[in-house]
Design an enzyme around this catalytic site. Structure first.
Site, PDB file in Angstrom:
ATOM      1  N   ASN A  89      32.379  18.708 -24.799  1.00 20.18           N
ATOM      2  CA  ASN A  89      32.254  20.440 -24.447  1.00 20.18           C
ATOM      3  C   ASN A  89      33.298  21.120 -26.050  1.00 20.18           C
ATOM      4  OD1 ASN A  89      31.101  19.735 -22.264  1.00 20.18           O
ATOM      5  ND2 ASN A  89      32.705  20.786 -20.754  1.00 20.18           N
ATOM      6  N   HIS A 106      32.793  17.079 -30.499  1.00 18.42           N
ATOM      7  CA  HIS A 106      32.047  17.607 -30.650  1.00 18.42           C
ATOM      8  C   HIS A 106      31.919  19.282 -31.262  1.00 18.42           C
ATOM      9  CE1 HIS A 106      28.478  14.988 -28.262  1.00 18.42           C
ATOM     10  NE2 HIS A 106      28.926  14.847 -29.371  1.00 18.42           N
ATOM     11  N   CYS A 133      33.706  32.036 -46.661  1.00 17.80           N
ATOM     12  CA  CYS A 133      34.465  31.843 -46.542  1.00 17.80           C
ATOM     13  C   CYS A 133      35.805  32.302 -46.819  1.00 17.80           C
ATOM     14  CB  CYS A 133      34.903  29.997 -47.152  1.00 17.80           C
ATOM     15  SG  CYS A 133      36.128  29.562 -46.480  1.00 17.80           S
ATOM     16  N   SER A 174      25.426  13.106 -18.631  1.00 19.83           N
ATOM     17  CA  SER A 174      24.008  12.565 -18.621  1.00 19.83           C
ATOM     18  C   SER A 174      24.107  11.070 -18.687  1.00 19.83           C
ATOM     19  CB  SER A 174      23.605  13.110 -18.591  1.00 19.83           C
ATOM     20  OG  SER A 174      23.575  13.721 -19.805  1.00 19.83           O
TER      21      SER A 174
HETATM   22  P1  NAD Z   1      23.954  16.885 -20.022  1.00 20.46           P
HETATM   23  O1  NAD Z   1      23.789  17.960 -19.816  1.00 20.46           O
HETATM   24  O2  NAD Z   1      23.207  16.270 -20.591  1.00 20.46           O
HETATM   25  O3  NAD Z   1      24.386  16.330 -18.360  1.00 20.46           O
HETATM   26  C1  NAD Z   1      25.577  16.985 -17.221  1.00 20.46           C
HETATM   27  C2  NAD Z   1      25.619  15.726 -16.200  1.00 20.46           C
HETATM   28  O4  NAD Z   1      26.546  16.533 -15.956  1.00 20.46           O
HETATM   29  C3  NAD Z   1      24.272  15.552 -15.806  1.00 20.46           C
HETATM   30  O5  NAD Z   1      24.554  13.811 -15.467  1.00 20.46           O
HETATM   31  C4  NAD Z   1      24.330  16.510 -14.213  1.00 20.46           C
HETATM   32  O6  NAD Z   1      24.045  15.656 -13.259  1.00 20.46           O
HETATM   33  C5  NAD Z   1      25.671  16.446 -14.323  1.00 20.46           C
HETATM   34  N1  NAD Z   1      26.566  17.049 -13.570  1.00 20.46           N
HETATM   35  C6  NAD Z   1      26.129  18.579 -13.330  1.00 20.46           C
HETATM   36  N2  NAD Z   1      26.580  19.288 -12.609  1.00 20.46           N
HETATM   37  C7  NAD Z   1      28.103  18.743 -12.473  1.00 20.46           C
HETATM   38  C8  NAD Z   1      28.900  18.976 -11.267  1.00 20.46           C
HETATM   39  N3  NAD Z   1      28.985  19.983 -10.678  1.00 20.46           N
HETATM   40  N4  NAD Z   1      29.677  18.161 -10.857  1.00 20.46           N
HETATM   41  C9  NAD Z   1      29.639  16.769 -11.916  1.00 20.46           C
HETATM   42  N5  NAD Z   1      28.386  16.242 -12.464  1.00 20.46           N
HETATM   43  C10 NAD Z   1      27.414  17.711 -12.900  1.00 20.46           C
HETATM   44  O7  NAD Z   1      26.000  17.024 -20.965  1.00 20.46           O
HETATM   45  P2  NAD Z   1      26.578  16.071 -21.251  1.00 20.46           P
HETATM   46  O8  NAD Z   1      26.112  14.658 -21.150  1.00 20.46           O
HETATM   47  O9  NAD Z   1      28.001  17.057 -22.044  1.00 20.46           O
HETATM   48  O10 NAD Z   1      25.879  16.032 -23.439  1.00 20.46           O
HETATM   49  C11 NAD Z   1      25.861  17.202 -24.043  1.00 20.46           C
HETATM   50  C12 NAD Z   1      25.592  18.142 -24.577  1.00 20.46           C
HETATM   51  O11 NAD Z   1      25.690  19.294 -24.370  1.00 20.46           O
HETATM   52  C13 NAD Z   1      27.427  17.554 -25.652  1.00 20.46           C
HETATM   53  O12 NAD Z   1      27.190  17.474 -26.096  1.00 20.46           O
HETATM   54  C14 NAD Z   1      28.429  18.952 -25.218  1.00 20.46           C
HETATM   55  O13 NAD Z   1      28.853  18.787 -26.731  1.00 20.46           O
HETATM   56  C15 NAD Z   1      26.991  19.687 -25.134  1.00 20.46           C
HETATM   57  N6  NAD Z   1      26.837  21.127 -23.901  1.00 20.46           N
HETATM   58  C16 NAD Z   1      28.746  21.618 -23.314  1.00 20.46           C
HETATM   59  C17 NAD Z   1      28.389  22.030 -23.122  1.00 20.46           C
HETATM   60  C18 NAD Z   1      29.446  22.952 -22.783  1.00 20.46           C
HETATM   61  O14 NAD Z   1      30.834  23.500 -23.764  1.00 20.46           O
HETATM   62  N7  NAD Z   1      30.455  23.759 -21.635  1.00 20.46           N
HETATM   63  C19 NAD Z   1      27.487  23.044 -22.102  1.00 20.46           C
HETATM   64  C20 NAD Z   1      26.208  22.160 -21.977  1.00 20.46           C
HETATM   65  C21 NAD Z   1      26.090  21.338 -23.160  1.00 20.46           C
END
Ligand code: NAD
Length: 241
Positions: A89, A106, A133, A174
């Protein structure tokens, strides 16, 4: 007994952050190719700056949820080994919940990086596609986010951590974004106990000895409390199988 935690977008979902792949295939109403690839950035820098400015402003207004808080509690109170927290995240909700050592593989929202000299700058406001920069003056600043096709940060350190892991907790991810999606297979091969926390089985569920399914903000606090109380994972057979 060293515990390594990998978190993904799902851990921040209950705080109000959208996960990466909504049902429509968009991220916060944007195509992933437009806002999370270098090609998208080159195509339309203003759009990309505006997108991360929007996310930065949004995260400021959100609070850590019970899952972030439980993980901070685990880090602060686990005395039987080390606790490593690796996150995919870009938000700072783990830090704001009290976690002290967070490995953001990331990148982070509150940072910009120079395209020429690589200088990283803390950044909390709104960026523009004209920001140069201040360190080298030779290139533009871009959001310090690892986009698709780019190499994640801290991979050497992460490899070392995975090699010393006895228990691997994978939360709200995921299992489709590599290399993070490959960590569970590595720790499994090394003999670690792998546990996933998710709403449903992830794409890599077969790499886990155990799955705890439900909202992380509901499942993690009692899991962490029990773990701290028992000092080991023997309670799992009874409560989480
Ligand atoms: P993803 O979005 O691909 O998957 C999210 C997963 O979380 C899913 O499998 C879903 O079932 C699960 N989920 C949703 N709500 C939940 C809950 N309340 N409790 C438990 N599980 C829950 O995300 P990912 O695998 O992290 O991969 C994708 C990329 O997304 C990462 O590289 C990240 O940098 C980026 N991202 C980051 C943020 C953030 O910083 N908050 C937000 C969106 C995407």
């Amino acid at each position: 007994m060293n515990i390594t935690i990998l978190t993904g977008a799902g851990v921040s979902a209950e705080s109000g952050m959208k996960v990466f792949r909504e049902k429509d295939g968009l991220w916060e109403n944007h195509r992933i190719e437009d806002v999370a690839t270098y090609e998208g950035y080159v195509r339309n820098k203003k759009l990309v700056h505006d997108f991360y400015n929007m996310l930065r402003a949004k995260v400021k207004k959100l609070d850590p949820n019970n899952a972030h808080i439980a993980l901070a509690k685990l880090e602060q109170n686990w005395t039987k080994g080390k606790v490593y927290l690796i996150t995919q995240n870009i938000d700072d909700l783990h830090e704001r919940a009290g976690s002290k050592h967070v490995i953001h593989m990331h990148g982070v929202l509150n940072s910009m990086i120079c395209e020429h000299c690589g200088k990283e700058l803390e950044f909390f406001e709104a960026s523009t596609s004209e920001d140069v920069c201040p360190h080298c003056g030779r290139a533009l600043l871009r959001p310090n986010i690892v986009w698709f096709g780019e190499v994640p940060y801290y991979l050497d350190e992460i490899e070392q951590i995975l090699g010393q892991t006895n228990v691997f907790l994978c939360i709200g991810t995921s299992g489709v974004v590599y290399p993070a999606a490959g960590f569970a297979s590595l720790t499994k091969t090394n003999g670690a106990l792998n546990i996933e926390f998710n709403l449903e089985k992830s794409k890599i569920a077969s790499d886990f000895a155990l799955g705890v399914y439900g909202k992380a903000g509901e499942t993690l606090p009692s899991f962490v409390d029990k773990l701290l109380e028992m000092g080991d994972f023997s309670f799992l057979n009874k409560d989480n199988s």
